[in-house]
Structure formats: C-alpha cells, structure tokens
Scaffold this motif. Structure first.
Motif, PDB file in Angstrom:
ATOM      1  N   ILE A   1      -9.712 -21.091   8.543  1.00 40.72           N
ATOM      2  CA  ILE A   1      -9.307 -22.203   9.395  1.00 40.72           C
ATOM      3  C   ILE A   1      -8.445 -23.148   8.575  1.00 40.72           C
ATOM      4  O   ILE A   1      -8.619 -23.265   7.351  1.00 40.72           O
ATOM      5  CB  ILE A   1     -10.528 -22.957   9.966  1.00 40.72           C
ATOM      6  N   CYS A   2      -7.499 -23.796   9.239  1.00 42.19           N
ATOM      7  CA  CYS A   2      -6.654 -24.794   8.580  1.00 42.19           C
ATOM      8  C   CYS A   2      -6.631 -26.043   9.452  1.00 42.19           C
ATOM      9  O   CYS A   2      -6.314 -25.971  10.644  1.00 42.19           O
ATOM     10  CB  CYS A   2      -5.236 -24.245   8.385  1.00 42.19           C
ATOM     11  N   THR A   3      -6.979 -27.168   8.868  1.00 43.53           N
ATOM     12  CA  THR A   3      -6.963 -28.432   9.600  1.00 43.53           C
ATOM     13  C   THR A   3      -6.110 -29.444   8.845  1.00 43.53           C
ATOM     14  O   THR A   3      -5.776 -29.261   7.666  1.00 43.53           O
ATOM     15  CB  THR A   3      -8.378 -29.000   9.792  1.00 43.53           C
ATOM     16  N   LEU A   4      -5.785 -30.515   9.540  1.00 55.25           N
ATOM     17  CA  LEU A   4      -4.890 -31.535   8.983  1.00 55.25           C
ATOM     18  C   LEU A   4      -5.431 -32.921   9.280  1.00 55.25           C
ATOM     19  O   LEU A   4      -5.854 -33.201  10.413  1.00 55.25           O
ATOM     20  CB  LEU A   4      -3.491 -31.382   9.600  1.00 55.25           C
ATOM     21  N   VAL A   5      -5.434 -33.777   8.262  1.00 57.82           N
ATOM     22  CA  VAL A   5      -5.657 -35.206   8.459  1.00 57.82           C
ATOM     23  C   VAL A   5      -4.403 -35.910   7.943  1.00 57.82           C
ATOM     24  O   VAL A   5      -4.030 -35.732   6.784  1.00 57.82           O
ATOM     25  CB  VAL A   5      -6.894 -35.721   7.697  1.00 57.82           C
TER      26      VAL A   5
END
Length: 427
Positions: free
Chosen positions: A363-367
């Motif tokens: 999974i790849c998430t961004l803040v």
C-alpha cells in the motif's frame, strides 16, 4: 474519565503558553481562526507568558493579519514564567488545556508538565526531542493517570503527520500491515526557506546528550514488541531512493521514537498487531549531499564540546548552510513552502496467516500539507486540542503521558486535519 469542560474556576478551554515566541505567534493566529470549532461553537482562550507588552504585540499582529481587531482587547493575558512555579500553577488552574510553545523543552518543559499534572490541566506540546518526551513519560505517566490528565507530546509537524500517517496506512490496508517506510520531501518557493534556530538549538543539545537517551530507555524495562512478518531492514546513511527519485538520509527527528511508542501502546492496550517503521528524508542531488557531509562533520566535531556548542548556537546560518536562522522564515517563504510524506507499507492480505510466508500485499499513502514548522505545526496542534475538547469519549479512558497516535487513534483528528490543509490519501 478526564474532564474537558470549563467551569467558573477554570474559564479557558485553551491557554497558549509562550505565545510571544516565534512559533507561539502562529499558534495564536491559528486558534483565532478556529474559535467557531470549539464546544458548542465557542472557544474561550487566553495567552500566557512573561511579558505583557510582548503578548499585547502578538495579539496586535494577529489582529492585523486576520482582520480581527477584537483580538486586541478580547483575549485575556496571563502572567506565567517557568522560573516561578506559583505562576505556572495559577495558569494551569485556569485552563482545560495548556498549549506549551516554550522550548527547548529539555530546559523549559518539565516545570510546565509538572504544573499541569498537579493542577488538572491537559498539556500539548510541539516537542521533537525524544529525551524530553520519554523522560516525561517515565516521570509523570502514573501521576497523570491517577489525576485524569493527558500529557501529549509531539503535537506539531513532529510528529502528527508521521504517527497518524502510519495509523491511516494501517486502516486503509486490507489485511495485517507489518511494516511502513516514510519518505519526507520539502518544497520551497522562489524565496527559499529556513527554520527558526530554536529547532537548531534543540538538535544541538539533543545530540550532545544522546548517550543519556539510551540510559533513560533502559529504565522502562520494556519487553521487545512481538515480531510480525520479516524484520524491516535499515537503509544506509545516504542512499538513492527510487521511491522519491532523490538522495535520502534517515530522518533525524522524533518520528521513529514517537511511532514506536504508539505501536507499543496499541499492542498493550488493544492487542493490536505492531507495525515496524523506518523514516527517511529526501535531500536532493549531489550538491546537497556535499553540503550535508560538510555540515555534518562540523556539527559532530563541535557538538561534543561546550565551546563548540556555543559556536553552533551563535552562528546557525553559517554551520547549517542557511537551513536555520535566528530570524526564521518570512511569511512569504512560508506561503510558498510545502511538505509531502509518502508511506510505503507491506503486509499480509485478509485471510492470510502473518506467521507464514512473506508479505503479499502493498500500500502507498500520502500525507501532504503546507510549510512544516509554522503553518502545519499550528494547524496540527490546534486541531489536536479541539479534538480533545469535542471528542472526549473517544480518548483513552485514563490520563497519562501519551503520543498523538495513542490518544487520537479512535478520533476524527485525521478528518479534521483534512479540512484544514493537512491531507491524508491513498495513492
């Protein structure tokens, strides 16, 4: 359960201590922007510090910046000084939450924590100093628990984006998340950017006392966290990251310490599966590597000796190649700066046994958000405080010294941050 309500004897939801400091000015402005988000649409607040004149100037500047002339006369001023315990006690007795902006915390933080615990005020800071944060947990956790007081460190850019980012990544992953690596990049505009030297001083004293941190950690007598999935390998001191397409170094702030403490709390309190974490920061190309190496060598040489520490403190711009300055960034520099935290996670899909075989899911998430130190930090700190005031039933049942992730895991803090420009998403 901890109390989060005002009363006749405790009239203020928030008291901003150290409001006349560089960061304090921006926290004041952020509180003034968000008064309608307090309980029942109302927020009672005050500013506190040593100099009434300087605090009046802070309120005057906030009134001018925000176009709110009522701030000049409508916000109460409280005298409080870290060297006068009675003044701190008087301040804490009037506040539901103290927003502590006075650093370096290793020198000025403990008297405020002590006063908050003894006088029933919750305490939020924006500290990025692991030795202080963990020392406060060791010293005050039991007392804070008994008195129903939340002492929550690292409620700014250090370390809400990282700590909540790991929790967000786990929530979005369908299965058992076992490891996350984060990569921070910072963008500045044509005006450039810098960091106020208060952060530089904290780094100097932190590295000078790094041996004390290991000794402090041994006092907790922690058992190792249970291991789930393959052990996350540490990367090199400098390496080229294919993830962010630039040279990268381990992140030297409080994020790894804070995230690990949160994971330990979730394991012990909720029997959650722990997530391993590695934190890195992009530094750009070859020229920046050379600058970093030169600055690093000078820093490590000088920080070992008191005269060297004094030189580093006196000339932050020289020894940091302009990254830190006594003046801090201008508002124009802040407006054109931003940050991106990319989180790469791996784990086991739903239905698979994490004790068997290799992880099969990613999974790849961004803040991402505005300028780190003086735009994102006040947003994070103020939204954390508003979450406490508005969502007390979602907080830990007992008081104590906590990380942001431990306190806010079951709240809507992430949704609140999304509405205020610190955005969490899956990519």
């Amino acid at each position: 359960m901890a109390s989060v309500h005002t009363s006749a004897s405790r009239p203020y939801h928030l008291v901003i201590f150290g409001a006349s400091g560089f960061t304090g000015q921006f926290v004041v402005e952020e509180v003034a922007r968000t008064v309608s988000e307090g309980p029942q649409g109302n927020l009672k607040w005050a500013v506190a510090g040593r100099s009434k004149k300087k605090l009046e100037q802070v309120l005057d500047q906030a009134a001018s910046v925000l176009g709110k002339p009522e701030l000049r006369t409508g916000v109460d001023i409280i005298f409080a000084d870290v060297e006068e315990p009675d003044s701190l006690a008087a301040m804490c007795k009037q506040a539901v939450i103290v927003l502590n902006c006075v650093g370096p915390y290793r020198f000025f933080g403990e008297p405020v924590v002590k006063a908050c615990v003894e006088n029933g005020a919750h305490h939020l800071d924006i500290c990025g100093e692991p030795q202080f944060l963990e020392g406060m947990q060791l010293t005050y956790h039991n007392q804070a628990s008994e008195r129903g007081v939340y002492i929550i460190g690292s409620c700014g850019f250090d370390s809400i984006p990282a700590d909540m980012g790991v929790l967000y990544t786990r929530e979005q992953f369908k299965g058992t998340l076992t490891a996350v690596e984060s990569f921070l990049t910072v963008k500045t505009g044509p005006e450039g950017g810098c960091i106020h030297d208060g952060t530089w001083q904290s780094a100097i004293y932190g590295f000078a006392d790094s041996h004390k941190l290991q000794s402090l950690r041994r006092k907790f007598n922690y058992k190792p966290l249970p291991s789930v999935g393959p052990k996350l390998k540490r990367r090199g001191a400098v390496f080229y990251s294919n993830e962010i397409q630039q040279y990268t170094v381990p992140f030297m702030g409080s994020d790894p310490s804070v995230v690990k403490r949160t994971q330990r709390f979730l394991v012990e309190e909720y029997q959650a599966s722990p997530v391993q974490y590695g934190a890195y920061a992009g530094i750009g190309g070859i020229c920046n590597i050379i600058k970093l190496m030169l600055a690093g060598m000078m820093f490590w040489l000088l920080v070992k000796f008191s005269f060297g520490q004094n030189l580093l403190i006196k000339y932050p711009e020289l020894f940091s190649f302009g990254l830190f300055s006594k003046a801090g960034p201008t508002r124009k520099q802040m407006e054109s700066s931003s940050f991106r935290f990319v989180f790469y996670g791996e784990g086991y899909s739903e239905g698979l046994d994490p004790s068997q075989g290799k992880p099969n899911g990613k999974i790849c998430t961004l803040v991402q958000g505005p300028e780190c130190g003086y735009v994102a930090t006040p947003i994070a700190m103020v939204q954390a405080a508003l979450t406490i005031l508005n969502e007390s039933t979602a907080l830990p049942k007992r008081g104590g010294v906590y990380t942001p992730g431990a306190v806010f895991a079951k709240t809507t803090l992430i949704e609140r941050l999304n509405k205020h420009g610190i955005q969490f998403s899956v990519i």
